[in-house]
Design an enzyme around this catalytic site. Structure first.
Site, PDB file in Angstrom:
ATOM      1  N   ASP A  36       0.889  -1.161   0.000  1.00 12.79           N
ATOM      2  CA  ASP A  36       0.000   0.000   0.000  1.00 12.79           C
ATOM      3  C   ASP A  36       0.922   1.205   0.000  1.00 12.79           C
ATOM      4  OD1 ASP A  36      -1.573   2.204   0.660  1.00 12.79           O
ATOM      5  OD2 ASP A  36      -2.946   1.042   1.902  1.00 12.79           O
ATOM      6  N   HIS A  37       1.049   1.859  -1.164  1.00  8.28           N
ATOM      7  CA  HIS A  37       2.091   2.886  -1.282  1.00  8.28           C
ATOM      8  C   HIS A  37       1.873   4.061  -0.326  1.00  8.28           C
ATOM      9  CE1 HIS A  37      -0.886   4.481  -4.202  1.00  8.28           C
ATOM     10  NE2 HIS A  37      -0.430   5.659  -3.831  1.00  8.28           N
TER      11      HIS A  37
ATOM     12  N   HIS B 118      -6.188   2.627   1.436  1.00  5.10           N
ATOM     13  CA  HIS B 118      -5.407   3.787   1.860  1.00  5.10           C
ATOM     14  C   HIS B 118      -6.028   4.530   3.052  1.00  5.10           C
ATOM     15  CE1 HIS B 118      -3.349   2.923  -1.761  1.00  5.10           C
ATOM     16  NE2 HIS B 118      -4.100   3.619  -2.574  1.00  5.10           N
TER      17      HIS B 118
END
Length: 492
Positions: free
Chosen positions: A180-181, A243
C-alpha cells in the site's frame, strides 16, 4: 529477520513492460543504488509477454530513469543488472526457464538465493503465478523468497479470501508483502512519531480532548485512461478500503509495546475490529457517494465522468466518497473520524486534520463569535509537513485574539530529499521489514467493513450525488458534518 546491511536479492518483476514498473519501480531501484542502500549484489529480471531482448529492456529502463529523475549518472552500469525474460504465466516451461536464469544470476551477483517476486500486473494472475512459482521450484533456494502484491487484493471479502487461499498454498503469511504505497509515504510513517514521541500530544489523543479527526485525499485528475478499471472499482474500493482505512488505523491505534512489525500490526488490527459496522439500511446515514459532472478548474473546461473513455453513459460508479466512522473502544468512543476522497476535485491534497475540543469559556471573542479551534494538520502530499493552529493575541487590540499557524515543512529540514514511497517499501521488503505492508487480518477486516456499503449502493439504498468537476465534492458531504455541528477544514 530484518537485515541491517546492504540487502542482496534478485528482483523478478512480473509486468515489467507496464506503467507501474516504468514510473515507480525502476526509478526507485536506481535511487536505492545511488543512495548506497543496496550495493552491487542485485539483479532485476523483467518478465512480460513482449518478445523483448535484454538490450531493449535496458533501454526502456534507461528511458524511465532519465524521464523521472533530474540526475541519471552511471546508467550503463546500473542497467547492466537488468535482464528480460519473455513469459507466459500459464505455461510451466516459462517458469522452468526463469528458474535457470535466476540460478545463473545468483552466481553472477552473489545474491545468495534471495528472491523477490513482484506482481505488478492484473490481479487475476496472482494465484496462478504464486502456485507455479512453488510447483516449478523457484522458491526452493538457500536464501529467502518474498512475494510482493499490488492492490486490489480482491474486490470484496469472498474474492479476497479466495485469492489469499491460492497464494497461501505457495507462500506463508510472513513471505507475503501486500503493498500500500500510502504506507511508504514519509508523513504517513510520521503519524506514529508525532503521536508517540511527543508529550504534548499523546496525553490529549483521546475522546476527552479531540472533537473529530478528518482524513482527506483529493485529486484534480479524472479517471484519465483508467475508465474500464474504475467502472469495476469506484472510489470506495480504490481508495477507502485500503489507503484511507490504513491511515485511520495509524491515527487510532494504541501505543505498541515495542516498535516491531507484529506489535504494530496487532494494534492496527484492534482498530479494525473496533470499527462500528454499518448495516445496509444505515449506510445512507454514514456515507455519501458522488460522481463528478462537467465543470471548470481555473480556465480549463472539464468533462463529466460519464463522458470519459470506457465509461457507461448511465454509470452509477462513485468517483467521490465521504464517510463517518466510529470506533467503539475506550479511547475513541463518541469521536467521529470523517474520511473523504474524490477525483476531479479543486486541489490535489492528502492531509489529516485533528480538531481539538473547544475551551469551556469564551474569554477572548465577542459575544456570539466562535473561537477558532486548535487544529493539528498533518500534510502528507504534495507539501509534506505539520501545521499547528493556535489562538494568539491580536497586535494592538486589547483582549482580542486571532488564529495563527505554526508550520513545519520537510522542504526546510536540511534539504531532506524525502524517499519516494516505493523506494522505501522496496528497501523494507529487501530487508525483511513488513511493518509498512498490510497483513491479511487487516485486509479481511477492512473488506468486512466496506462490503455492506458497496452492497447497499448496488441495491440503490443511497442516492448518487453529483458535484461539478473542480469543486470539493457534493453538498451532501458538507451536510453530513453539519448535522454533527462540524465542518470540513479547507484542503488548502
Amino acid at each position: 529477520m530484518i537485515t541491517q546491511e546492504h540487502p542482496k536479492s534478485v528482483i523478478v518483476i512480473f509486468g515489467a513492460t507496464g506503467d507501474l514498473a516504468k514510473r515507480k519501480l525502476f526509478p526507485s531501484i536506481y535511487r536505492l543504488v545511488q543512495n548506497e542502500k543496496i550495493g552491487k549484489e542485485f539483479a532485476v529480471v523483467g518478465v512480460g509477454r513482449r518478445p523483448w531482448t535484454n538490450d531493449e529492456f535496458r533501454n526502456n529502463v534507461s528511458d524511465s530513469i532519465q524521464s523521472s529523475l533530474k540526475e541519471s549518472k552511471d546508467l550503463n552500469d546500473f542497467t547492466s543488472h537488468f535482464y528480460y525474460h519473455p513469459f507466459d504465466v500459464t505455461n510451466p516451461s516459462s517458469y522452468l526457464e526463469l528458474n535457470d536464469l535466476l540460478g545463473q544470476l545468483d552466481g553472477t551477483y552473489q545474491t545468495e538465493g534471495n528472491r523477490i517476486f513482484y506482481l505488478a500486473m492484473a490481479p487475476e494472475f496472482f494465484g496462478t503465478i504464486a502456485q507455479n512459482l512453488k510447483k516449478q521450484g523457484l522458491t526452493e533456494t538457500n536464501g529467502w523468497s518474498r512475494l510482493v502484491i499490488e492492490k486490489p487484493f480482491g474486490h470484496d471479502l469472498p474474492s479476497a479470501e479466495q485469492l489469499n487461499q491460492e497464494i497461501r498454498e505457495a507462500f506463508n503469511e510472513n513471505q507475503i508483502y501486500r503493498i500500500d504505497h500510502y504506507l511508504g509515504k514519509e508523513m504517513v510513517q510520521n503519524i506514529e512519531v508525532i503521536r508517540f514521541a511527543n508529550a504534548m500530544f499523546e496525553p490529549l489523543w483521546n475522546n476527552r480532548y479531540i472533537s473529530n479527526i478528518q482524513v482527506t485525499s483529493s485529486e484534480v485528475l479524472g479517471v484519465e485512461d483508467r475508465g474500464r478499471y474504475y467502472e469495476n472499482s469506484g472510489a470506495l474500493r480504490d481508495m477507502v478500503q485500503n489507503h484511507l482505512l490504513q491511515m485511520v488505523a495509524l491515527l487510532a491505534m494504541e501505543p505498541p509495546i515495542k516498535l516491531t512489525t507484529d506489535e504494530i500490526r496487532s494494534e492496527k488490527v484492534k482498530v479494525f475490529r473496533a470499527l462500528r459496522s454499518i448495516s445496509e439500511d444505515e449506510v445512507k446515514n454514514y456515507f455519501v457517494r458522488g460522481q463528478y459532472t462537467s465543470g471548470k478548474l481555473g480556465d480549463k473546461e472539464l468533462i463529466g465522468y460519464r463522458e470519459e473513455n470506457n465509461v457507461d453513459n448511465e454509470s452509477q460508479t462513485e468517483t467521490f466518497v465521504a464517510g463517518k466512522l466510529l470506533i467503539d473502544n475506550f479511547r475513541w468512543a463518541g469521536v467521529p473520524f470523517y474520511i473523504r476522497t474524490g477525483k476531479r476535485m479543486a486541489a490535489k491534497s492528502t492531509k489529516i486534520v485533528v480538531q481539538f475540543k473547544d475551551i469551556p469559556m469564551n474569554l477572548y471573542y465577542k459575544k456570539g463569535e466562535t473561537v477558532p479551534p486548535n487544529l493539528l494538520v498533518i500534510n502528507i502530499q504534495p507539501d509534506e509537513g505539520i501545521t499547528l493552529q493556535l489562538n494568539v493575541k491580536k497586535d494592538g487590540d486589547a483582549g482580542d485574539s486571532m488564529p495563527v499557524k505554526l508550520d513545519l515543512t520537510n522542504d526546510f529540514l536540511d534539504g531532506i530529499n524525502t524517499p519516494e514511497a516505493y523506494e522505501k517499501l522496496l528497501y523494507d521488503c529487501m530487508r525483511g521489514d513488513a511493518t509498512n505492508f498490510t497483513h491479511w487480518d487487516e485486509v479481511a477486516l477492512s473488506w468486512s467493513f466496506v462490503d455492506p456499503i458497496s452492497e447497499a449502493w448496488k441495491k440503490g439504498k443511497a442516492e448518487l450525488a453529483t458535484y461539478p468537476a473542480g469543486s470539493m465534492g457534493p453538498k451532501e458531504a458538507d451536510e453530513m458534518l453539519e448535522k454533527d455541528g462540524n465542518q470540513w477544514w479547507p484542503v488548502n
